[in-house]
Design a protein around this motif. Structure first.
Motif, PDB file in Angstrom:
ATOM      1  N   UNK A  85       0.823  -1.208   0.000  1.00  0.00           N
ATOM      2  CA  UNK A  85       0.000   0.000   0.000  1.00  0.00           C
ATOM      3  C   UNK A  85       0.858   1.260   0.000  1.00  0.00           C
ATOM      4  N   UNK A  86       0.282   2.312  -0.534  1.00  0.00           N
ATOM      5  CA  UNK A  86       0.933   3.624  -0.553  1.00  0.00           C
ATOM      6  C   UNK A  86      -0.061   4.654  -0.053  1.00  0.00           C
ATOM      7  N   UNK A  87       0.311   5.380   0.997  1.00  0.00           N
ATOM      8  CA  UNK A  87      -0.561   6.387   1.597  1.00  0.00           C
ATOM      9  C   UNK A  87       0.254   7.597   2.025  1.00  0.00           C
ATOM     10  N   UNK A  88      -0.436   8.646   2.411  1.00  0.00           N
ATOM     11  CA  UNK A  88       0.200   9.914   2.759  1.00  0.00           C
ATOM     12  C   UNK A  88      -0.216  10.355   4.150  1.00  0.00           C
ATOM     13  N   UNK A  89       0.747  10.862   4.916  1.00  0.00           N
ATOM     14  CA  UNK A  89       0.453  11.583   6.153  1.00  0.00           C
ATOM     15  C   UNK A  89       0.803  13.041   5.896  1.00  0.00           C
ATOM     16  N   UNK A  90      -0.172  13.919   6.114  1.00  0.00           N
ATOM     17  CA  UNK A  90       0.002  15.343   5.819  1.00  0.00           C
ATOM     18  C   UNK A  90       0.016  16.142   7.112  1.00  0.00           C
ATOM     19  N   UNK A  91       1.188  16.463   7.632  1.00  0.00           N
ATOM     20  CA  UNK A  91       1.258  17.262   8.857  1.00  0.00           C
ATOM     21  C   UNK A  91       0.847  18.706   8.614  1.00  0.00           C
ATOM     22  N   UNK A  92       0.360  19.329   9.668  1.00  0.00           N
ATOM     23  CA  UNK A  92       0.196  20.768   9.659  1.00  0.00           C
ATOM     24  C   UNK A  92       1.480  21.397  10.175  1.00  0.00           C
ATOM     25  N   UNK A  93       1.343  22.471  10.937  1.00  0.00           N
ATOM     26  CA  UNK A  93       2.517  23.128  11.520  1.00  0.00           C
ATOM     27  C   UNK A  93       2.953  22.342  12.750  1.00  0.00           C
ATOM     28  N   UNK A  94       4.133  21.756  12.683  1.00  0.00           N
ATOM     29  CA  UNK A  94       4.614  20.867  13.735  1.00  0.00           C
ATOM     30  C   UNK A  94       5.779  21.529  14.469  1.00  0.00           C
ATOM     31  N   UNK A  95       5.764  21.393  15.770  1.00  0.00           N
ATOM     32  CA  UNK A  95       6.776  22.044  16.594  1.00  0.00           C
ATOM     33  C   UNK A  95       8.028  21.187  16.689  1.00  0.00           C
ATOM     34  N   UNK A  96       8.962  21.452  15.810  1.00  0.00           N
ATOM     35  CA  UNK A  96      10.300  20.884  15.886  1.00  0.00           C
ATOM     36  C   UNK A  96      11.233  22.012  16.321  1.00  0.00           C
ATOM     37  N   UNK A  97      12.426  21.698  16.785  1.00  0.00           N
ATOM     38  CA  UNK A  97      13.313  22.754  17.300  1.00  0.00           C
ATOM     39  C   UNK A  97      13.527  23.922  16.342  1.00  0.00           C
ATOM     40  N   UNK A  98      13.669  23.646  15.052  1.00  0.00           N
ATOM     41  CA  UNK A  98      13.910  24.730  14.100  1.00  0.00           C
ATOM     42  C   UNK A  98      12.713  25.675  14.022  1.00  0.00           C
ATOM     43  N   UNK A  99      11.502  25.117  14.105  1.00  0.00           N
ATOM     44  CA  UNK A  99      10.299  25.946  14.070  1.00  0.00           C
ATOM     45  C   UNK A  99      10.210  26.806  15.328  1.00  0.00           C
TER      46      UNK A  99
END
Length: 266
Positions: free
Chosen positions: A179-193
């Protein structure tokens, strides 16, 4: 819920930090043997060692996926430990450039790094999944692929392409147990952000504490139902679900993990 990932091997590209690292850690917790990928052997090994110390199974694959040679190296190292059952195409990059600054060369580079890099890994790993009649390909996309704002248009366009290729792949895999699917994040809090927002806060008047900055910047930039930024672990949870047998009936699907974001104020 038991995601039944024991005995599976998962390659997560770009997993030395951020969403990729969070995904690798969760898949390892769920019983999968994970392959940590990055361009730096030292950084990749550090993440793998941490997972092993926590009782998980992890190996390392390195290589610049922006080149055929680097993709060959990464795929070869990943396969050295056995078949790869799960490919998480997470690796990518972007620059904060606008229409006036994003030259044609910038667009071409972004497309190679964010789109063709994933195609390279699909072409190297998916044929064997098809032969075994089992596999999972999860592409990390993003809401900006369908709701772009004016900033970094070259990056927004590559997200749209990532979504498109993942659905095309799903159609090509019809009738198989791959199977092939997509996960579409919104604005995610990573250190660079967080660093970027903290730097921007004084001129935007968002406050001084992180709690103030998060609340005010979300309201101004990415208003959503949850009134906050997502966390890497929340993206990892969606990916983990798609990796297991409970997601067998999902094909070419996009799982939005964006707090209900419906627009961007950029």
């Amino acid at each position: 819920m038991d995601l039944r990932l024991s005995g599976r091997r998962a390659l997560i590209t770009g997993s030395t930090s951020g969403l990729g690292e969070a995904t690798a850690r969760l898949l390892a917790t769920e019983g999968a043997e994970v392959v940590i990928h990055g361009r730096s052997p030292q950084r990749a090994q550090a993440v793998a060692d941490a997972i092993i110390e926590d009782g998980g199974k992890a190996t390392v694959a390195t290589g610049d996926l922006g080149t055929d040679a680097g993709a060959d190296q990464a795929a070869g190292q990943a396969l050295a430990g056995g078949a790869v059952d799960i490919l998480v195409n997470n690796a990518g990059a972007y620059e904060h450039l606008g229409w006036a600054d994003a030259t044609a060369e910038v667009w071409l580079h972004a497309y190679n790094v964010n789109v063709v890099s994933g195609v390279r890994m699909i072409q190297r790993l998916v044929p064997a999944m098809r032969e075994r009649d089992y596999g999972r390909i999860i592409t990390i996309g993003g809401g900006l692929g369908t709701q772009p704002f004016a900033g970094h248009p070259h990056y927004n366009a590559t997200l749209a392409a990532r979504h498109n290729l993942a659905v095309s792949l799903a159609r090509d895999l019809a009738g198989t147990r791959v199977t092939s699917n997509i996960v579409a994040p919104g604005a995610i809090l990573v250190p660079a952000v967080q660093d970027f927002l903290t730097t921007l806060a004084p001129e935007r008047g968002w406050g001084e504490t992180w709690e103030e900055i998060e609340h005010n910047s979300v309201r101004e930039l990415v208003p959503n139902d949850r009134a906050r930024y997502g966390r890497p672990e929340e993206i990892a949870g969606a990916v983990a679900y798609l990796c297991g047998p409970h997601a067998e009936y999902l094909s070419g699907a996009t799982i939005r993990v964006d707090g209900g974001t419906v627009r961007s104020a950029f």
